[in-house]
Scaffold this motif. Structure first.
Motif, short mmCIF file in Angstrom:
data_model
loop_
_atom_site.label_atom_id
_atom_site.label_comp_id
_atom_site.label_asym_id
_atom_site.label_seq_id
_atom_site.Cartn_x
_atom_site.Cartn_y
_atom_site.Cartn_z
N UNK A 65 28.61 31.91 32.45
CA UNK A 65 29.36 33.04 32.97
C UNK A 65 28.45 34.09 33.55
N UNK A 66 28.65 35.36 33.15
CA UNK A 66 27.82 36.47 33.63
C UNK A 66 26.79 36.89 32.59
N UNK A 67 26.60 36.05 31.55
CA UNK A 67 25.65 36.36 30.50
C UNK A 67 24.22 36.24 31.02
N UNK A 68 23.26 36.65 30.18
CA UNK A 68 21.85 36.52 30.55
C UNK A 68 21.46 35.05 30.53
N UNK A 69 20.35 34.67 31.20
CA UNK A 69 19.93 33.25 31.20
C UNK A 69 19.75 32.70 29.80
N UNK A 70 20.16 31.47 29.62
CA UNK A 70 20.09 30.76 28.35
C UNK A 70 18.73 30.09 28.23
N UNK A 71 18.03 30.31 27.12
CA UNK A 71 16.73 29.66 26.92
C UNK A 71 16.94 28.26 26.36
N UNK A 72 17.46 27.41 27.21
CA UNK A 72 17.91 26.10 26.78
C UNK A 72 16.78 25.18 26.35
N UNK A 73 15.56 25.43 26.82
CA UNK A 73 14.46 24.54 26.44
C UNK A 73 14.18 24.61 24.94
N UNK A 74 14.42 25.81 24.34
CA UNK A 74 14.12 25.99 22.92
C UNK A 74 15.09 25.25 22.01
N UNK A 75 16.26 24.87 22.54
CA UNK A 75 17.27 24.27 21.68
C UNK A 75 16.91 22.85 21.28
N UNK A 76 15.85 22.29 21.84
CA UNK A 76 15.43 20.95 21.45
C UNK A 76 14.94 20.93 20.01
N UNK A 77 14.63 22.13 19.47
CA UNK A 77 14.21 22.24 18.08
C UNK A 77 15.37 22.65 17.18
N UNK A 78 16.57 22.52 17.70
CA UNK A 78 17.75 23.00 16.98
C UNK A 78 17.92 22.34 15.62
N UNK A 79 17.54 21.04 15.52
CA UNK A 79 17.77 20.34 14.26
C UNK A 79 16.99 20.96 13.11
N UNK A 80 15.94 21.74 13.43
CA UNK A 80 15.16 22.36 12.38
C UNK A 80 15.89 23.53 11.72
N UNK A 81 16.96 24.02 12.34
CA UNK A 81 17.67 25.17 11.79
C UNK A 81 18.59 24.78 10.65
N UNK A 82 18.82 23.50 10.49
CA UNK A 82 19.75 23.08 9.46
C UNK A 82 21.18 23.36 9.85
N UNK A 83 21.44 23.47 11.14
CA UNK A 83 22.81 23.68 11.60
C UNK A 83 23.24 25.12 11.63
#
Length: 417
Positions: free
Chosen positions: A71-89
């Protein structure tokens, strides 16, 4: 795991939770496969998902330097989400642009990295430089061009090329003079209108109570729902992208904003009109075509923005409350719609926004001259003037000229300061 899906949106059951008003409940998804490829899918969001400034349809594969905006939000730092599994959901909250859009990855301890060879180091440095230059190029091409004007999004809507007033100095106080509405043939009707507007404002503010931004935006949502039932919306394409870009340039220049979350819509209609409520701005296809340049569109959209910022929608809601409140009889007499000064005020402040954003506010003069011919208004008539909620187009052109001349020391008719 062999693949991973990261869901993005406003709903709390998303993996990445954003709160910007332009983000849909289930806005988009990121898919990471086992080979390291990343795919972005728009989930039929209302305001679209953009890659490098272009709205996507369906799924696209992301490249390393792509800039993703929900939408009109700020840019999403999508590259960092590859480490998402480390957050435990864990979900990732977002608070209107102050957060980094990154998963909350707990601190980890890793062994010291091995020294990389010189060739690999050179390659990585080169790639980093390319990424930075790519980001700078995106900013330059999306927001500004060589002559200091906003970039052209729709090739059919160029920027005005004539001389234009400079942006006003911050320390200078802009003056809004409405004497331009006076007419020697008005038989006193202009003065009557001015008195009634003052009574209207005083009664409304005294008896109408407070109205919050949230209440105004609720009315805007209702208007949006009504319009969707009546009109066909142009949801995709270069025209709506252009309107969104112009809106962004203008809202970035609002001084002391009230806190509205502005959105703009293009509706298919042969009515020459633009209107607003609760930060929802609607432009008809007829109005879009009627405006010759982005500068004219900016003046129209800036006008609608200021109906919200100047409290005109708030006053309308206050009047609605008076229908059943004590003192309603007085309000019904004193709050008749005489909005000529309000419309002129929005013309002037719309010009100010347009100039601040890099557009030429002088085009508002020619725009209203063409409006006069389009509506075949004829000559000034005192009785008609008394009953009008909007000033004559000829008066609006005159007021626009005098406002720029008096505040920007620029004569639009000659193009000279």
């Amino acid at each position: 795991m062999s693949f991973k899906i990261v869901k993005v949106g406003r709903a709390k059951d998303n993996d990445i939770v954003l709160t910007h008003a332009s983000v849909s409940r289930y806005h988009c998804e990121l898919f990471y496969d086992a080979e390291g490829n990343i795919f972005l899918t728009d989930k039929d969001s209302a305001n679209g998902t953009f890659v490098n400034g272009r709205r996507i349809s369906g799924s696209v594969q992301l490249e390393a330097n792509d800039i993703v905006k929900p939408g009109l939000d700020v840019p999403l730092r999508w590259r960092n989400f590859n480490s998402y599994e480390q957050t435990g959901g864990n979900q990732v909250p977002y608070s209107g642009g102050t957060e980094a859009h990154e998963p909350a990855i707990p601190a980890q301890h890793y062994p010291a990295p091995k020294k990389m060879n010189s060739t690999l180091k050179t390659v990585l440095i080169t790639l980093s430089i390319i990424a930075v230059l790519g980001g700078l190029w995106f900013v330059v091409t999306e927001y500004v061009i060589g002559d200091g004007k906003p970039a052209i999004v729709d090739p059919d809507k160029p920027n005005d090329k004539t001389e234009q007033p400079d942006k006003i100095k911050k320390e200078k106080q802009i003056v809004y003079d409405f004497s331009c509405l006076d007419d020697e043939n008005d038989l006193g009707t202009t003065e009557v209108i001015d008195v009634l507007e003052r009574v209207d404002r005083e009664v409304t503010n005294t008896l109408g109570g407070e109205v919050t931004v949230e209440e105004e935006e609720k009315v805007g949502n209702q208007l949006l729902e009504d319009c969707r039932n009546e009109y066909q919306f142009i949801e995709t394409g270069i025209k709506i992208e252009n309107l969104r870009a112009i809106l962004k340039h203008l809202t970035d220049q609002i001084k002391e904003p009230k806190g509205f979350h502005y959105q703009i819509y293009l509706i298919d209609s042969e009515e020459l009109n633009a209107f607003t409520a609760g930060a929802k701005i609607f432009v008809t296809t007829k109005m879009y075509s009627f405006c010759n340049t982005n500068d004219e569109l900016a003046c129209v959209i800036g006008h609608e923005i200021n109906h919200n910022e100047l409290g005109h929608i708030k006053e309308h809601l206050q009047k609605e409350r008076l229908i059943t409140a004590e003192g309603a009889a007085l309000a019904q007499i004193a709050t008749i719609s005489f909005g000529q000064k309000k419309e002129t005020h929005c013309d002037m402040t719309g010009i100010d926004l347009a100039i601040a954003a890099g557009y030429n506010g002088c085009v508002n003069i020619e725009l209203w001259k063409r409006m006069q011919k389009e509506f075949d208004e004829g000559k000034f008539n005192a009785l008609d003037n008394l009953l009008r909620s909007h000033p004559y187009s000829e008066k609006r052109a005159k007021c626009s000229h005098e406002h720029i001349l008096n505040n920007y020391d620029f004569d639009c008719t000659s193009g000279e300061e």
